[in-house]
Design an enzyme around this catalytic site. Structure first.
Site, PDB file in Angstrom:
ATOM      1  CG  ASP A 263      -2.167   0.929   0.939  1.00 42.89           C
ATOM      2  OD1 ASP A 263      -2.109   1.724  -0.028  1.00 42.89           O
ATOM      3  OD2 ASP A 263      -3.155   0.890   1.696  1.00 42.89           O
TER       4      ASP A 263
HETATM    5  C1  NOJ Z   1      -3.885   4.065   0.113  1.00 39.13           C
HETATM    6  C2  NOJ Z   1      -5.095   3.215   0.297  1.00 39.13           C
HETATM    7  O1  NOJ Z   1      -5.036   2.564   1.541  1.00 39.13           O
HETATM    8  C3  NOJ Z   1      -5.294   2.173  -0.794  1.00 39.13           C
HETATM    9  O2  NOJ Z   1      -6.557   1.592  -0.623  1.00 39.13           O
HETATM   10  C4  NOJ Z   1      -5.151   2.775  -2.142  1.00 39.13           C
HETATM   11  O3  NOJ Z   1      -5.385   1.817  -3.138  1.00 39.13           O
HETATM   12  C5  NOJ Z   1      -3.757   3.372  -2.250  1.00 39.13           C
HETATM   13  N1  NOJ Z   1      -3.635   4.426  -1.267  1.00 39.13           N
HETATM   14  C6  NOJ Z   1      -3.437   3.911  -3.642  1.00 39.13           C
HETATM   15  O4  NOJ Z   1      -4.072   5.110  -3.857  1.00 39.13           O
END
Ligand code: NOJ
Length: 733
Positions: A263
């Site tokens: 993430d």
């Molecule tokens: C953080 C988020 O937790 C996740 O769900 C998302 O896909 C990513 N950022 C990318 O934007």
């Protein structure tokens, strides 16, 4: 490309080239189809890294993507295409209801349709992979990201997980209009302590395996090409560094062989969690755990080479990660067709087209949950209805994860009602947000430009409008920025000025119907006392206004059921209907006795339970009939009811099957959802609804952590929500 060719390609790549495949560049590195250098230098790595990056985050638009891909491939030593990824959650330009609302439809087909439309639109805009579905099980409404999940139930989430993967990828993600799905957030991101985003997760391994892991596994079995690590710790280890979770559970046990992406900045967060001294240490832990792509940090490009040269990281770990990235590109057909569906003409034709809007509207209508209705709904055209409240003119009804859509494209309630041509009055009464009324977060905290006198006058005008009407439809609720990432709340009620408006309006007109906008279950006790009807519409998406109007006026009966319990108060959080039996389970006959599992000052029960939702019509359930009273291993039995529409309207009922394992080698939940069917019936019509029960449905992790069904007594419940007592029993022998 054949697998052997991919391996040849891998073997031909330099060490740097391989490492750069694991680097994900982001939109700030590109400007109208060209690579820019500024931000690269600031982050301490070279232009080469970006020119050899493996993937790109959040760059959209067919023209842009085609230009970037072309330039990239020309400059890349092996002409390897980029894979473009973005968060397309409940739509790209045509926005569907938020995932939690889709869960309320109790019909995974709506999620498949939504994902399919999203894939069609965004693939035309050049995207190859979406960071969806999010299948995190959620039991704490304080957590803002419950809006991205389909709710508190494992079985429901599994069914939606499969449907979403199918909607995005179809049978073959290479096919036109299809994109790769990335299931997230592995694992158990939906269980942060105290509902605080990014917080630690404490779960027993049994609960993790029984309740939290199945939905990720369902998405993987449905073919999801990617998995995303979660921010949280499990057993005190951040997922991105969790070797056991990734290599043992995800890869070996679940058989996942696709790409594991971190993430956002999660590799560097291993350092922030305090599991290593520096970014180099974080890169080592992440690659050892099996994290393939580094999203939004420079840990891999800056340190993997050093780590490998020093013998700290085995090059085989790098090779396997790079091979998985190449395989992903191959599964998406990018070696043959690097632009895939990117097409300016298709963008014009597809984005927000009539067909997509129509689908978004039909789906939205299935997601609304009628919590209360004292003969208020449906509205009749001849009645004089006052539509009051900030949401009558609000375009921001597309939810927190729709950053690529333009809220200007959404249809407000006012626009829809005017178009519908009913006998109506309108008055806003207040704005969705008022300074001082609610602290949202630093970046969304608006200062209201209206003076106190103006605000009072606005409310008074609404009260006067309410006086003139037969009924009031009051459109109030949470602001869309109050849920979503970083949207945890300690007080899950509606903004204070919305409550004030309700109170004032209810004083002059007793016939108040609340249309509630929300990204989570809310504490609605106060609303409940002042309103004669409550329709939960969540964040309904681009076609929200039209869908709400058609449901209010009875073109379709509401058929949604709560995918998360609506609590009596926030103090009950976390809560879930499938709780474990206490040794001191509350006895309904002696609720006041002190030494039981209960609160002194609030009830145990939610205000509205999981699975609950009314219709304009009424359904009658016959007693549960079983085909046999024993189930043999490998055999099956059926459980059925006759469902009859005994009301005056056509409507749909989500018939729910729950099973309770009465005695186990470990404590079992009071009941668990094991099946549901959404049945449409005309007035007077009836239908036999049958579920097949198999041994597989009764399995859980036993006292020895073996996944088995234990012989003994089971109770089957079939009804319209998780509190149904319509039951029968059988034995597993
Ligand atoms: C953080 C988020 O937790 C996740 O769900 C998302 O896909 C990513 N950022 C990318 O934007």
């Amino acid at each position: 490309m054949e697998q052997s060719k991919l391996v040849e390609l891998l073997n031909d790549m330099s060490l740097e080239e391989k490492i750069n495949q694991l680097f994900q560049a982001n939109v700030s590195f590109y400007d109208k189809g060209s690579i820019v250098t500024g931000p690269v230098e600031e982050q301490g790595f070279t232009q080469r890294t970006i020119q050899e990056a493996g993937s790109v985050l959040s760059l959209l638009g067919a023209e842009n993507i085609k230009n970037v891909q072309k330039e990239h491939m020309e400059k890349h030593p092996h002409h390897i295409p980029l894979v473009f990824m973005a968060d397309i959650i409940n739509g790209y330009k045509t926005i569907f209801p938020i995932p939690l609302a889709q869960g309320a439809a109790f019909n995974p087909e709506v999620a498949r349709i939504g994902a399919e439309v999203a894939a069609k639109e965004v693939s035309a805009a050049g995207i190859h992979v979406t960071f969806s579905p999010m299948v995190d099980l959620v039991r704490d409404a304080r957590w803002g990201r419950v809006m991205e999940s389909t709710g508190e139930d494992t079985f429901l989430n599994c069914e939606y997980a499969k449907a979403q993967v199918m909607g995005y990828q179809g049978e073959d993600p290479k096919a036109p209009g299809r994109i790769g799905a990335c299931v997230k957030h592995f694992a158990a991101y939906g269980a942060p302590e105290a509902g605080k985003d990014y917080n630690n997760v404490e779960l027993s391994e049994r609960t993790l395996r029984d309740d939290y892991l199945p939905a990720y596994e369902a998405a993987i079995k449905a073919g999801a090409l990617l998995v995303m690590t979660s921010f949280n710790t499990i057993n005190h280890v951040p997922s991105t560094a969790n070797k056991w979770l990734m290599r043992q559970v995800l890869r070996r046990e679940m058989g996942f062989n696709g790409v594991l992406i971190s993430d956002w900045a999660a590799i560097d967060e291993i350092r922030k969690h305090g599991m290593c001294e520096d970014r180099k240490g974080a890169a080592k832990l992440a690659i050892e755990a099996g994290t393939d792509i580094d999203m939004m940090t420079t840990c891999y490009p800056n340190y993997l080479k050093e780590l490998i040269n020093e013998g700290e990281v085995d090059i085989a770990l790098l090779d396997e990660a790079v091979l998985r990235v190449l395989e992903l590109k191959n599964k998406l057909g990018l070696f043959e067709n690097p632009y895939k569906d990117a097409d300016e003409e298709a963008e014009k034709r597809l984005l927000l087209c009539k067909e997509h809007r129509q689908k978004a509207k039909e789906v939205a209508k299935e997601t609304f949950v009628l919590l209360k209705n004292e003969q208020m709904l449906p509205l009749k055209r001849e009645e004089k209805i006052a539509f009051i409240g900030p949401y009558i003119e609000e375009k921001g009804i597309i939810g927190a994860w729709s950053m690529f859509a333009d809220e200007k494209d959404s249809v407000t309630i006012r626009e829809a009602v005017e178009n519908y041509g009913a006998n109506v009055l309108f008055s806003k009464g207040c704005d969705t947000l008022w300074a001082g009324a609610e602290i949202l977060s630093m970046d969304t905290y608006h200062r209201n430009t209206r003076t106190k006198a103006e605000q009072d006058a606005m409310m008074e005008e609404a009260v006067e409008t309410a006086r003139k009407a037969d009924k009031v439809v009051l459109c109030i609720g949470e602001h869309r920025t109050q849920s979503g990432e970083g949207g945890s709340r300690g007080d899950i009620t509606i903004p204070k000025h919305h409550k004030k408006l309700l109170k004032k309006v209810a004083k002059v007109n007793k016939n108040v119907i609340v249309v509630l906008f929300n990204g989570r279950p809310l504490d609605i006790r106060k609303i409940q006392n002042m309103a004669k009807a409550i329709l939960v519409v969540w964040m309904p998406g681009t076609e929200g206004g039209n869908a709400i109007t058609e449901v209010l006026y009875g073109e379709t009966s509401p058929s949604g059921k709560l995918p998360m319990s609506f609590p009596y108060t926030v103090a009950q959080m976390p809560m879930h209907y499938d709780e474990f039996r206490s040794g001191r389970q509350i006895n309904p006959e002696t609720p006041d006795y002190r030494f039981q599992c209960k609160y002194l000052d609030i009830p145990n029960a939610p205000l509205y339970p999981f699975g609950y939702g009314l219709s304009y019509t009424e359904f009658d359930y016959s007693e549960v009939k079983l085909s046999a009273d024993t189930l043999t291993r490998g055999g099956n039995l059926t459980a059925g009811v006759i469902l009859k529409n005994v009301g005056e309207y056509e409507g749909a009922e989500a018939v729910q099957l729950y099973i309770c394992d009465e005695v186990g080698s470990v404590v079992r939940p009071v009941r668990e959802l094991k099946g549901f069917q959404k049945i449409w019936l005309k007035p007077g019509e009836e239908k036999q609804v049958t579920f097949t029960i198999t041994e597989e449905m009764l399995k859980f992790y036993d006292i020895n952590m073996e996944y088995v069904a234990e012989k003994g007594r089971f109770t089957v419940f079939i009804g319209g929500d998780s509190s149904t007592q319509n039951q029968a029993q059988f034995q597993l022998v």
